[in-house]
Motif scaffolding. Structure first.
Motif, PDB file in Angstrom:
ATOM      1  N   LEU A  68      31.327  44.582  41.026  1.00 38.86           N
ATOM      2  CA  LEU A  68      31.440  44.198  42.431  1.00 38.86           C
ATOM      3  C   LEU A  68      32.544  44.976  43.152  1.00 38.86           C
ATOM      4  O   LEU A  68      32.306  45.524  44.245  1.00 38.86           O
ATOM      5  CB  LEU A  68      31.692  42.691  42.571  1.00 38.86           C
ATOM      6  N   LEU A 143      39.593  35.696  45.297  1.00 42.87           N
ATOM      7  CA  LEU A 143      38.446  34.858  44.955  1.00 42.87           C
ATOM      8  C   LEU A 143      38.877  33.591  44.212  1.00 42.87           C
ATOM      9  O   LEU A 143      38.259  32.534  44.374  1.00 42.87           O
ATOM     10  CB  LEU A 143      37.443  35.659  44.117  1.00 42.87           C
ATOM     11  N   ALA A 172      30.745  35.734  42.982  1.00 43.60           N
ATOM     12  CA  ALA A 172      31.517  36.922  43.358  1.00 43.60           C
ATOM     13  C   ALA A 172      32.650  37.144  42.357  1.00 43.60           C
ATOM     14  O   ALA A 172      32.937  38.280  41.952  1.00 43.60           O
ATOM     15  CB  ALA A 172      32.067  36.771  44.771  1.00 43.60           C
ATOM     16  N   TYR A 175      31.321  38.543  39.030  1.00 49.02           N
ATOM     17  CA  TYR A 175      30.946  39.952  39.153  1.00 49.02           C
ATOM     18  C   TYR A 175      32.147  40.837  39.507  1.00 49.02           C
ATOM     19  O   TYR A 175      31.980  42.035  39.714  1.00 49.02           O
ATOM     20  CB  TYR A 175      29.833  40.118  40.184  1.00 49.02           C
ATOM     21  N   THR A 176      33.343  40.229  39.573  1.00 47.46           N
ATOM     22  CA  THR A 176      34.570  40.994  39.828  1.00 47.46           C
ATOM     23  C   THR A 176      35.382  41.194  38.563  1.00 47.46           C
ATOM     24  O   THR A 176      35.929  42.271  38.331  1.00 47.46           O
ATOM     25  CB  THR A 176      35.441  40.280  40.880  1.00 47.46           C
TER      26      THR A 176
END
Length: 243
Positions: A68, A143, A172, A175-176
């Motif tokens: 990401l 996040l 998110a 995927y980071t």
């Protein structure tokens, strides 16, 4: 009719205290003065190289992290067209983190707590360091803060839109960074302890959705971890490393 926008602006200005604006302005000035003092580290050079790849290759790149941040970084560079702008992406993530931390403290405790928490987030040496680093860490921290906000709201309201916001931010985060599921597990544990080991049906569906949509990460984990392992010599697991 003309007075309504004015009233709305006045209301918004009261929501953000002047001291928070001063904190953010000081933080912005700090980054403007110091963000290019350090030369690029090896990890940053690698991120710059990955951002130049096509999207498909970015997703499959062996980088020890999910894709990401490199995708967001590529979009950022497409706008600014320079390597020197890359560190500002992390700086903006840090400033957004300060805002979210303020909002959490202000909303769920009180206004002074929100300001103090924002100030601590702004001056934390580790956060400042990664706020000037071309890597996913500043996005990761943002996040985490956003997920905390979503969890507190969803816990209090139990509305679907708040749980779905939790899903979006949780995905998110997954995927980071590969460590983000650990924070999701901590969120689930907090809910269980608060409700005496019971989680309501909407929360269970929420965590199930995150697990389901995060499954495409599994084929990437092996290559990313192999890449990371190949960069360092193997060492035995000790209590220090475990800590």
């Amino acid at each position: 009719m003309g007075s309504r926008p004015t009233l709305h602006l006045l209301t918004m200005s009261r929501r953000i205290p002047c001291v928070l604006i001063v904190i953010l302005a000081t933080l912005l000035a700090f980054h403007a003065l110091t963000i290019h003092r350090q030369c690029y580290f090896v990890d940053e050079v690698n991120e710059l190289a990955i951002a130049a790849l096509p999207v498909g290759e970015i997703i499959r790149a062996r980088d020890s992290m999910p894709p990401l941040y490199p995708l967001v970084h590529k979009a950022w560079r497409a706008v600014w067209q320079t390597d020197s702008a890359s560190r500002w992406l992390s700086a903006l993530f840090h400033m957004a983190t300060v805002l979210v931390v303020w909002r959490i403290g202000h909303k769920f405790i009180d206004a002074p707590t929100g300001v103090v928490a924002a100030a601590l987030a702004a001056i934390c040496p580790l956060l400042l360091y990664y706020a000037q680093f071309v890597r996913a860490y500043a996005l990761y921290v943002l996040l985490v803060a956003l997920l905390s906000w979503c969890l507190l709201r969803a816990r209090d309201t139990n509305r679907w839109r708040d749980w779905l916001s939790f899903v979006a931010v949780g995905l998110a985060g997954c995927y980071t960074h590969y460590y983000f599921p650990l924070f999701l597990a901590a969120c689930a544990l907090c809910l269980m302890l608060e409700r005496r080991l019971l989680i309501n049906s909407r929360a269970m569906i929420t965590f199930g959705l995150i697990a389901l949509v995060a499954m495409p990460l599994f084929p990437l984990v092996h290559d990313d971890l192999s890449y990371q392992r190949g960069m360092r010599e193997n060492r035995a697991l000790s209590p220090t490393e475990l800590g």
